[in-house]
Write an enzyme that holds these catalytic residues in place. Structure first.
Site, PDB file in Angstrom:
ATOM      1  N   SER A  79      30.301 -66.087 -19.209  1.00  0.00           N
ATOM      2  CA  SER A  79      30.481 -66.289 -17.762  1.00  0.00           C
ATOM      3  C   SER A  79      29.681 -65.274 -16.960  1.00  0.00           C
ATOM      4  O   SER A  79      29.286 -65.533 -15.824  1.00  0.00           O
ATOM      5  CB  SER A  79      31.966 -66.187 -17.404  1.00  0.00           C
ATOM      6  OG  SER A  79      32.461 -64.869 -17.597  1.00  0.00           O
ATOM      7  N   SER A  80      29.400 -64.100 -17.551  1.00  0.00           N
ATOM      8  CA  SER A  80      28.670 -63.043 -16.851  1.00  0.00           C
ATOM      9  C   SER A  80      27.173 -63.310 -16.766  1.00  0.00           C
ATOM     10  O   SER A  80      26.473 -62.665 -15.975  1.00  0.00           O
ATOM     11  CB  SER A  80      28.870 -61.697 -17.567  1.00  0.00           C
ATOM     12  OG  SER A  80      30.230 -61.358 -17.636  1.00  0.00           O
ATOM     13  N   CYS A 113      30.073 -64.058  -6.444  1.00  0.00           N
ATOM     14  CA  CYS A 113      29.975 -63.121  -7.555  1.00  0.00           C
ATOM     15  C   CYS A 113      29.781 -61.731  -6.965  1.00  0.00           C
ATOM     16  O   CYS A 113      28.728 -61.441  -6.388  1.00  0.00           O
ATOM     17  CB  CYS A 113      28.819 -63.474  -8.483  1.00  0.00           C
ATOM     18  SG  CYS A 113      28.568 -62.226  -9.793  1.00  0.00           S
ATOM     19  N   ASN A 167      29.463 -58.880  -8.531  1.00  0.00           N
ATOM     20  CA  ASN A 167      28.457 -58.101  -9.238  1.00  0.00           C
ATOM     21  C   ASN A 167      27.048 -58.450  -8.769  1.00  0.00           C
ATOM     22  O   ASN A 167      26.255 -57.568  -8.430  1.00  0.00           O
ATOM     23  CB  ASN A 167      28.588 -58.315 -10.747  1.00  0.00           C
ATOM     24  CG  ASN A 167      29.652 -57.438 -11.365  1.00  0.00           C
ATOM     25  OD1 ASN A 167      29.561 -56.223 -11.321  1.00  0.00           O
ATOM     26  ND2 ASN A 167      30.682 -58.053 -11.926  1.00  0.00           N
ATOM     27  N   SER A 211      37.700 -64.918 -16.966  1.00  0.00           N
ATOM     28  CA  SER A 211      36.626 -65.522 -16.188  1.00  0.00           C
ATOM     29  C   SER A 211      36.052 -66.701 -16.956  1.00  0.00           C
ATOM     30  O   SER A 211      35.620 -66.554 -18.103  1.00  0.00           O
ATOM     31  CB  SER A 211      35.525 -64.491 -15.917  1.00  0.00           C
ATOM     32  OG  SER A 211      34.455 -65.073 -15.190  1.00  0.00           O
ATOM     33  N   HIS A 253      37.008 -61.251 -19.589  1.00  0.00           N
ATOM     34  CA  HIS A 253      35.752 -60.648 -19.144  1.00  0.00           C
ATOM     35  C   HIS A 253      35.508 -59.326 -19.869  1.00  0.00           C
ATOM     36  O   HIS A 253      36.447 -58.586 -20.158  1.00  0.00           O
ATOM     37  CB  HIS A 253      35.801 -60.414 -17.634  1.00  0.00           C
ATOM     38  CG  HIS A 253      34.473 -60.162 -17.005  1.00  0.00           C
ATOM     39  ND1 HIS A 253      33.930 -58.909 -16.920  1.00  0.00           N
ATOM     40  CD2 HIS A 253      33.585 -61.000 -16.412  1.00  0.00           C
ATOM     41  CE1 HIS A 253      32.755 -58.983 -16.303  1.00  0.00           C
ATOM     42  NE2 HIS A 253      32.525 -60.235 -15.986  1.00  0.00           N
ATOM     43  N   MET A 309      34.871 -58.472 -13.027  1.00  0.00           N
ATOM     44  CA  MET A 309      34.098 -59.162 -12.014  1.00  0.00           C
ATOM     45  C   MET A 309      34.199 -58.380 -10.707  1.00  0.00           C
ATOM     46  O   MET A 309      35.257 -57.855 -10.358  1.00  0.00           O
ATOM     47  CB  MET A 309      34.643 -60.574 -11.797  1.00  0.00           C
ATOM     48  CG  MET A 309      34.735 -61.400 -13.084  1.00  0.00           C
ATOM     49  SD  MET A 309      36.209 -61.044 -14.086  1.00  0.00           S
ATOM     50  CE  MET A 309      37.432 -61.981 -13.186  1.00  0.00           C
ATOM     51  N   GLY A 310      33.089 -58.324  -9.961  1.00  0.00           N
ATOM     52  CA  GLY A 310      33.093 -57.564  -8.713  1.00  0.00           C
ATOM     53  C   GLY A 310      34.074 -58.101  -7.701  1.00  0.00           C
ATOM     54  O   GLY A 310      34.778 -57.340  -7.022  1.00  0.00           O
TER      55      GLY A 310
END
Length: 390
Positions: free
Chosen positions: A63-64, A101, A103, A302, A307, A311-312
């Site tokens: 997901s990242s 998002c 990040n 996530s 994760h 997540m940011g």
């Protein structure tokens, strides 16, 4: 059939990576939202992939790293650029536009500078460029403070971010009024709700819409410690099924979907996170995390997986929830008033800040702040088959 090439930049932002596009560089059919744009972005990333590896695309099968960004000069007063984020599903044929998002938000300002989308008079030769961003997915303002050296974005530095191997230059990111503009930051009106999930259990949960819609549950209620790393959750299909069921029922309670079936087409939001009081643990890089160094521990799901860091946007939700006395997050952090919180995640530690206040319509947060970093990894063109958008 031949391939077409599209100008693109591959960037890391925070603990995520994605393919960045200037809106003006997209093919005519993809300049507007719709099926053509979604088909293009999926093909760029390598989705849908039943093998869940994204071998034939730019995605990294997590997901990242299955992410896309579209940036353009802003048409909104007081803003420099408009930013859209597309979370590309790995094994299914859709792009989720329902959230931001956090990040990659750190990389949007640097990308805009590199791409010539920021007016030259706003950029110092040496100093900090303050880039005001309109986040189109959620209709919110983000302010990125980008360091400049010799007229260029400073990418390298000594700022360390747990979850990222190498240090880089620090970028401060401010999320202005991160709570839901259409209603209360707590969509049910409660700081803590009874979340009844058939065949799973009933949990005390804080349901918050700030940064990104998030469901917070105490780890002990789930039978977890709060120190779990990725393999302990992602390697257990039973846990993954439980969390997805919790997410679907939480989305219903938050009013984000009208039926449980709709959760399958809204994978990016809401998030599910479990929290616990501080404990010693070994991070995924074997770095020891001491209980006295953090206020609480948080693990977040996530796109159906735990994760690897945080997540940011979920970090914004953590900061906002921690700043309100009585939430599950605030209680795990020891309760009381606070404007910053330091939490442990699978890769290490992160500090975020937010100040909450009670208004006539409910709780609100003026802004949430965190530090991130960003770096260009590759730039040039991506290639996709010419019939991709048909």
């Amino acid at each position: 059939m031949k391939q077409m090439k599209i100008p693109a930049t591959y960037m890391r932002g925070g603990t995520s990576k994605g393919v960045f596009f200037s809106l003006q560089d997209l093919p005519k059919e993809a300049k507007q939202p719709g099926p053509a744009r979604d088909k293009l972005l999926m093909r760029v990333i390598g989705s849908p992939d039943p093998y869940a590896k994204q071998i034939d695309g730019m995605g990294g099968a997590t997901s990242s790293t299955s992410k896309t960004v579209i940036v353009s000069k802003s048409e909104k007063e007081g803003h420099d650029i408009d930013y859209l984020f597309g979370q590309v599903s790995i094994d299914k044929a859709f792009v989720d536009w329902s959230g931001n998002c956090g990040n990659l938000s750190a990389a949007v300002g640097p990308f805009a500078v590199h791409s010539g989308l920021i007016d030259a008079e706003k950029l110092p030769v040496n100093g900090i460029a303050e880039i005001t961003i309109w986040q189109g997915n959620i209709g919110k303002t983000i302010i990125a403070k980008v360091p400049m050296v010799d007229g260029e974005v400073q990418e390298l530095g000594d700022f360390e971010l747990d979850g990222v191997t190498f240090p880089a230059a620090e970028i401060s990111v401010e999320f202005v009024d991160p709570s839901d503009s259409s209603g209360s930051m707590f969509p049910t009106g409660n700081l803590v709700d009874d979340l009844n999930v058939p065949d799973v259990g009933t949990f005390n949960a804080t349901l918050i819409n700030a940064g990104i819609p998030t469901i917070f549950i105490d780890a002990t209620e789930l039978g977890l410690k709060g120190t779990e790393l990725q393999e302990q959750i992602n390697g257990d299909q039973n846990w993954l099924n439980k969390f997805e069921t919790i997410r679907a029922h939480g989305a219903m309670k938050m009013g984000l979907i009208d039926s449980l079936e709709q959760a399958a087409t809204r994978q990016h939001t809401p998030k599910v996170a479990f929290v616990s009081k501080p404990k010693d643990y070994q991070s995924s890089s074997d770095k020891p995390i001491q209980a006295e160094d953090v206020d609480l521990l948080v693990r977040a799901m996530s796109m159906g997986q735990l994760h690897h860091a945080m997540m940011g946007t979920a970090a914004v939700a953590i900061a906002c929830a921690a700043s309100v006395e009585g939430t599950i997050v605030n209680l795990a952090a020891g309760g009381g008033e606070r404007d910053t919180v330091t939490f442990g995640h699978p890769s290490g530690i992160l500090k975020v800040g937010a100040i909450a206040s009670k208004t006539e319509t409910g709780w609100a947060v003026e802004k949430a702040i965190m530090s991130r970093s960003a770096r260009i990894l590759m730039e040039g063109w991506v290639r996709v088959p010419s019939g991709t958008m048909n």
